[in-house]
Design an enzyme around this catalytic site. Structure first.
Site, PDB file in Angstrom:
ATOM      1  N   SER A  44      -3.509   0.010  -6.118  1.00 49.86           N
ATOM      2  CA  SER A  44      -3.417   1.454  -6.334  1.00 49.86           C
ATOM      3  C   SER A  44      -1.988   1.971  -6.373  1.00 49.86           C
ATOM      4  CB  SER A  44      -4.190   2.192  -5.230  1.00 49.86           C
ATOM      5  OG  SER A  44      -3.759   1.763  -3.945  1.00 49.86           O
ATOM      6  N   HIS A 250      -0.847   7.404  -0.221  1.00 52.45           N
ATOM      7  CA  HIS A 250      -0.405   6.911  -1.521  1.00 52.45           C
ATOM      8  C   HIS A 250       0.737   7.787  -2.037  1.00 52.45           C
ATOM      9  CE1 HIS A 250      -4.261   4.744  -1.466  1.00 52.45           C
ATOM     10  NE2 HIS A 250      -3.666   3.918  -2.321  1.00 52.45           N
TER      11      HIS A 250
END
Length: 268
Positions: A44, A250
């Site tokens: 990711s 993230h």
């Protein structure tokens, strides 16, 4: 006096020339990489989860138009660009699902991998919801896995990449430290924040060792993220996002363009 001025002039001239040569070398490296194909592999952090603007065709892989591989491809126009990185990917997923575009014509490969194998999501969930001691215990379990099992899994991925793309420059990028320490930060104790950062450092060290063993290029993103960790006041990382839990921990779009892209640019 005249000699001092001459020394200063020559020093200035040398620095100017060195800067110009460094810039020229970086531009030449990018041109060489773009002359062939670029393949972006990984998890990711490569696909761009957290950056938004996802390509609907990528489905659950969540490949973002703001992810650093897409930004590099747009800027450098490689002869071909294949973006197979996928949210949630582990080393086995890279081997099974991402390597098909690689060939002898591939001149640049980028990859982030290893965090999910080490149990990244479970570590962060434990540290957010449970006690300091539970957080540290879960991180220690991850560290043991990183020491005992992850190196062999990374070797399998790196060997497969080299086999399928024998002419490529392979840049393996790491993971940032997540928290700025020594600051007031709601929701996470200093003990947990330090343990998480230390765990990230441990993972990066393990990855860097295998990268060196395979003759690949190590792209350390910790320097570019310094000053932009969670709790810094100018974070390039999402903290816990209960409305979009997958974005948590993230990089934001700024983290992709300011944290990851410059590292690929300097190592491509």
């Amino acid at each position: 006096m005249r000699r001092s001025r001459l020394v200063l002039f020559l020093s200035s001239l040398f620095l100017t020339a060195a800067t110009a040569l460094t810039g020229a070398a970086t531009a030449q490296a990018s041109q060489l990489a773009a002359a062939g194909g670029y393949v972006a592999l990984g998890d990711s952090y490569s696909s761009g989860v957290g950056a938004g603007s996802y390509d609907s065709a990528s489905g659950d892989c969540k490949r973002s138009t703001k992810a650093f591989p897409r930004l590099w491809a747009t800027a450098n126009a490689p002869s071909s660009f294949n973006f197979t990185a996928c949210s949630g990917a582990r080393t086995g997923d890279v081997l099974a699902n991402q390597l098909a575009p690689l060939s002898s014509a591939t001149t640049l490969v980028s990859v982030t991998i290893g965090g999910n194998d080490a149990g990244f999501a479970d570590v962060m969930t434990t540290c957010v919801l449970q006690s300091d001691s539970a957080c540290i215990s879960r991180i220690n379990t991850a560290r043991a896995y990183i020491d005992s099992t992850l190196p062999g899994k990374l070797d399998s991925v790196y060997s497969a990449i080299r086999s399928k793309a024998p002419n490529a420059r392979v840049v393996v990028l790491g993971y940032p430290r997540f928290y700025q320490l020594g600051t007031t930060c709601l929701g996470m104790s200093e003990t947990k924040r330090k343990a998480i950062n230390d765990g990230s450092d441990h993972l990066n060290t393990a990855i860097a060792r295998r990268v060196a063993a395979h003759g690949f290029v190590w792209g350390d993103v910790r320097p570019t993220f310094t000053g932009h960790e969670i709790c810094s006041g100018n974070s390039w990382l999402h903290s816990v996002n209960w409305l979009s839990i997958g974005d948590s921990y993230h990089p934001t779009a700024a983290g992709q363009s300011g944290g990851y892209l410059p590292v690929l640019n300097s190592n491509d």
